[in-house]
Design an enzyme around this catalytic site. Structure first.
Site, PDB file in Angstrom:
ATOM      1  N   CYS A  86      91.970  43.218  28.666  1.00  0.00           N
ATOM      2  CA  CYS A  86      90.799  43.073  29.520  1.00  0.00           C
ATOM      3  C   CYS A  86      89.965  44.355  29.467  1.00  0.00           C
ATOM      4  CB  CYS A  86      91.223  42.699  30.941  1.00  0.00           C
ATOM      5  SG  CYS A  86      89.882  42.004  31.944  1.00  0.00           S
ATOM      6  N   HIS A 203      95.320  38.037  30.352  1.00  0.00           N
ATOM      7  CA  HIS A 203      96.359  38.908  30.896  1.00  0.00           C
ATOM      8  C   HIS A 203      97.757  38.336  30.665  1.00  0.00           C
ATOM      9  CE1 HIS A 203      93.825  41.787  33.149  1.00  0.00           C
ATOM     10  NE2 HIS A 203      92.986  40.766  33.263  1.00  0.00           N
ATOM     11  N   GLU A 205     100.478  39.908  30.812  1.00  0.00           N
ATOM     12  CA  GLU A 205     101.418  40.553  31.735  1.00  0.00           C
ATOM     13  C   GLU A 205     101.583  39.768  33.033  1.00  0.00           C
ATOM     14  OE1 GLU A 205      97.422  42.456  32.847  1.00  0.00           O
ATOM     15  OE2 GLU A 205      98.389  41.590  31.084  1.00  0.00           O
TER      16      GLU A 205
END
Length: 228
Positions: A86, A203, A205
């Site tokens: 990002c 994302h 994660e």
């Protein structure tokens, strides 16, 4: 695997990233303040998501000139793995480690929702744990994720297999409706020429624990740990 996460003013995804790296490698990553001019000996450097410097000037532009970045660039050119997610992807384009630019979303609105991604290349240190063509679900949260590059650059990225993930629908079809930001050719993540630097807008994660709603992002981190 030893890893370091660079922390900038306005970063907000460092804890999510640290948790994902711990799940994949068993080791806690180091958190390094952007004002440092040196880095510890690590296998992976992460530029996480957020709004560094409030996204003033251009997203990632001020962060790309932080004191730590010359060392990040040096390590990247020396072969250390670098992951920018990002805002981190925006920094990688601002430093020139990756080509192109991230512009305002085509809708001119902030987008925060789950998207589907098609894994286009599994022959990379970041995606070896996926299957070719696999469709995964991960979140996006950005206002400037519209990937742009000139036609020659786009053709080179495609021809060299450097488009790693692409926005798609849940069946794997790359469509305009499945593209959350207007990125050219549905591009969601790309590699540098050497293959050790990955930038992506979604994302992964935040999809590494069942309590987050799924595990689709975890193989990206286990891939890096295996390669390291």
């Amino acid at each position: 695997m030893k890893s370091a996460i660079i922390l900038f003013p306005g970063t907000n995804r460092e804890r999510d990233m640290a948790a994902a790296l711990k799940r994949a490698s068993g080791n806690d990553p180091l958190i390094v303040w952007h004002g440092e001019t040196s880095l510890p000996d690590v296998d992976l450097i992460v530029l996480p998501g957020g709004f560094s410097y409030g996204d003033y000037l251009r997203c990632g532009a001020i962060a790309a000139n932080s004191p730590v970045m010359p060392e990040v660039i040096r390590r990247a050119k020396a072969g250390t793995f670098v992951l920018g997610v990002c805002n981190g992807f925006q920094m990688l384009t601002e430093t020139g480690l990756l080509p192109g630019a991230l512009m305002r979303n085509a809708s001119l609105s902030f987008v925060c929702r789950d998207v589907h991604l098609k894994v286009e290349n599994t022959q990379t240190p970041f995606t070896s744990a996926y299957s070719a063509g696999q469709v995964i679900r991960v979140p996006v949260a950005h206002g400037d994720g519209n990937y742009f590059a000139d036609a020659e650059t786009l053709d080179r990225l495609e021809g060299e297999g450097r488009v790693v993930v692409r926005y798609c629908d849940d069946k794997g079809a790359v469509t305009e409706a499945a593209n959350p930001n207007g990125s050219q050719r549905g591009i969601a993540g790309i590699l540098n020429e050497a293959g050790n630097v990955l930038g992506m807008m979604p994302h992964p994660e935040d999809m590494t624990d069942i309590r987050q709603g799924g595990l689709d992002g975890l193989p990206l981190f286990t891939s890096i740990a295996s390669a390291a």
